[in-house]
Design a protein around this motif. Structure first.
Motif, PDB file in Angstrom:
ATOM      1  N   PRO A  57      46.127  35.500  19.222  1.00  0.00           N
ATOM      2  CA  PRO A  57      46.426  35.366  17.794  1.00  0.00           C
ATOM      3  C   PRO A  57      45.588  34.272  17.132  1.00  0.00           C
ATOM      4  O   PRO A  57      45.065  34.474  16.037  1.00  0.00           O
ATOM      5  CB  PRO A  57      47.904  34.993  17.770  1.00  0.00           C
ATOM      6  N   ARG A  58      45.427  33.119  17.809  1.00  0.00           N
ATOM      7  CA  ARG A  58      44.736  31.997  17.174  1.00  0.00           C
ATOM      8  C   ARG A  58      43.241  32.315  17.003  1.00  0.00           C
ATOM      9  O   ARG A  58      42.670  32.088  15.937  1.00  0.00           O
ATOM     10  CB  ARG A  58      44.933  30.740  18.015  1.00  0.00           C
ATOM     11  N   SER A  59      42.604  32.839  18.052  1.00  0.00           N
ATOM     12  CA  SER A  59      41.172  33.139  17.931  1.00  0.00           C
ATOM     13  C   SER A  59      40.955  34.333  17.007  1.00  0.00           C
ATOM     14  O   SER A  59      39.908  34.434  16.362  1.00  0.00           O
ATOM     15  CB  SER A  59      40.550  33.362  19.310  1.00  0.00           C
TER      16      SER A  59
ATOM     17  N   PRO B  42      33.250  34.183  16.652  1.00  0.00           N
ATOM     18  CA  PRO B  42      33.617  32.978  17.395  1.00  0.00           C
ATOM     19  C   PRO B  42      34.604  33.347  18.499  1.00  0.00           C
ATOM     20  O   PRO B  42      35.513  34.141  18.284  1.00  0.00           O
ATOM     21  CB  PRO B  42      34.281  32.098  16.337  1.00  0.00           C
ATOM     22  N   GLY B  43      34.401  32.815  19.684  1.00  0.00           N
ATOM     23  CA  GLY B  43      35.315  33.088  20.790  1.00  0.00           C
ATOM     24  C   GLY B  43      34.848  34.219  21.684  1.00  0.00           C
ATOM     25  O   GLY B  43      35.404  34.421  22.749  1.00  0.00           O
ATOM     26  N   LEU B  44      33.860  35.001  21.226  1.00  0.00           N
ATOM     27  CA  LEU B  44      33.325  36.079  22.058  1.00  0.00           C
ATOM     28  C   LEU B  44      31.867  35.790  22.402  1.00  0.00           C
ATOM     29  O   LEU B  44      31.103  35.353  21.548  1.00  0.00           O
ATOM     30  CB  LEU B  44      33.415  37.432  21.345  1.00  0.00           C
ATOM     31  N   GLY B  45      31.470  36.031  23.630  1.00  0.00           N
ATOM     32  CA  GLY B  45      30.073  35.967  24.033  1.00  0.00           C
ATOM     33  C   GLY B  45      29.588  37.363  24.365  1.00  0.00           C
ATOM     34  O   GLY B  45      30.318  38.334  24.156  1.00  0.00           O
ATOM     35  N   PRO B  46      28.371  37.517  24.874  1.00  0.00           N
ATOM     36  CA  PRO B  46      27.851  38.849  25.189  1.00  0.00           C
ATOM     37  C   PRO B  46      28.747  39.611  26.164  1.00  0.00           C
ATOM     38  O   PRO B  46      29.030  40.788  25.973  1.00  0.00           O
ATOM     39  CB  PRO B  46      26.487  38.560  25.823  1.00  0.00           C
ATOM     40  N   ARG B  47      29.257  38.915  27.196  1.00  0.00           N
ATOM     41  CA  ARG B  47      30.028  39.614  28.209  1.00  0.00           C
ATOM     42  C   ARG B  47      31.378  40.084  27.645  1.00  0.00           C
ATOM     43  O   ARG B  47      31.786  41.227  27.851  1.00  0.00           O
ATOM     44  CB  ARG B  47      30.242  38.687  29.416  1.00  0.00           C
TER      45      ARG B  47
END
Lengths: 196, 196
Positions: free
Chosen positions: A21-23, B17-22
């Motif tokens: 939820p936060r992200s 934000p919070g996600l990368g390629p993988r």
């Protein structure tokens, strides 16, 4: 906390793996700030993928055509067939860029606990492909987990004497430090040691 | 690795934000598996938000109307104005559900290093609101960082003698364990100790 359109978007984003939820809230605020650069293109890209994405009828890879790019490429009919658990594993193999043959995506692993039998995976289809596509070698690139190895043993039993069978080597990963490796990996690496 | 529509979607997802390629690849595979339940609704929700999301002209909150729900609600004209750095902080305050007044979103903090001055934030607008909206108390709910506290001091200087000023209490968070807290927090909590 905000209007219903926003809340709805946050709820949906929070259902993505890797986001909570936060992200999800942070991501939505980021998207709104980058509306033209990110939000609109992302919405459009999702819609296109929702319309066109499909599983390859031959190997189970995800693409935008009934037969994926790899299966459609004659140069990849090398007689080598790499068996993977899921599409993410296929993509990981492709990023390594070293395998030139074709793939077969099982869609999971055998699991007595979860009631997953050979018919629930694409194992019958694999056996079928081995005979019809003149495959010379089947490389079992399954995860080094209990379920992955059980599945590898089952497939090896089914295809014995029909085709060369192999599996990925086990050992110390590149850049790996012994201190951080588990005993099983060190033991496997020692047993498979190579003379220099 | 896959067709261009898919690659494009993965690239865009990886910029959240919070996600990368993988994790973007994992998220996209998850979306394709849950096409009807998640991918299509998510694409639609993004499109709706892209069309309707806007900043409240009064307080800077993000909503789907020119004046946000909070500013439009007469019951929230309590004379208390809570100043926050950004919209995420406003939402966090609203989740706590304890503040019944209105907000003012600064849009950042003063920072000599990054060249952010009062005109770059909505501080002039804040001073304007204090006089026109018959505000009795301004609560500075800024982050307990150097930039946040510098900004709080600056605003306090500007509004001195015009209005009651307050800031959030500092101390041990609920559920917090002393062993895991920094010295600054423990010191602040001790100085602000209360008789039982």
């Amino acid at each position: 906390m905000s209007s219903s359109d926003l809340e709805n978007l946050i709820d949906l984003m929070a259902r993505l793996p890797g986001l909570g939820p936060r992200s999800a809230r942070r991501a939505v605020l980021h998207l709104i700030r980058k509306r033209a650069l990110l939000l609109t293109p992302l919405s459009d890209a999702m819609q296109r993928v929702a319309e066109t994405a499909r599983e390859c009828l031959n190997c189970g890879n995800v693409g935008t055509t009934d037969i994926c790019d790899i299966c459609a490429d004659d140069a990849r009919a090398t007689g080598e067939l790499c068996v993977v658990e899921d599409v993410a594993d296929l993509w990981a193999m492709e990023r390594a860029g070293v395998f030139k043959g074709r793939y077969h995506v099982l869609g999971g692993t055998l699991s007595a606990l979860d009631g997953v039998g050979p018919e629930d995976l694409s194992i019958p289809r694999l056996i079928d492909r081995v005979t019809t596509e003149s495959i010379s070698e089947v490389i079992l690139a399954l995860n080094a987990t209990v379920d992955g190895q059980t599945t590898a043993h089952y497939i090896a039993d089914q295809l014995e004497h029909q085709v060369t069978l192999s599996s990925l080597a086990q050992g110390v990963p590149i850049g790996g430090e012994l201190d951080y490796l588990d005993e099983g990996t060190i033991s496997a690496a020692l047993k498979a040691r190579k003379q220099i």
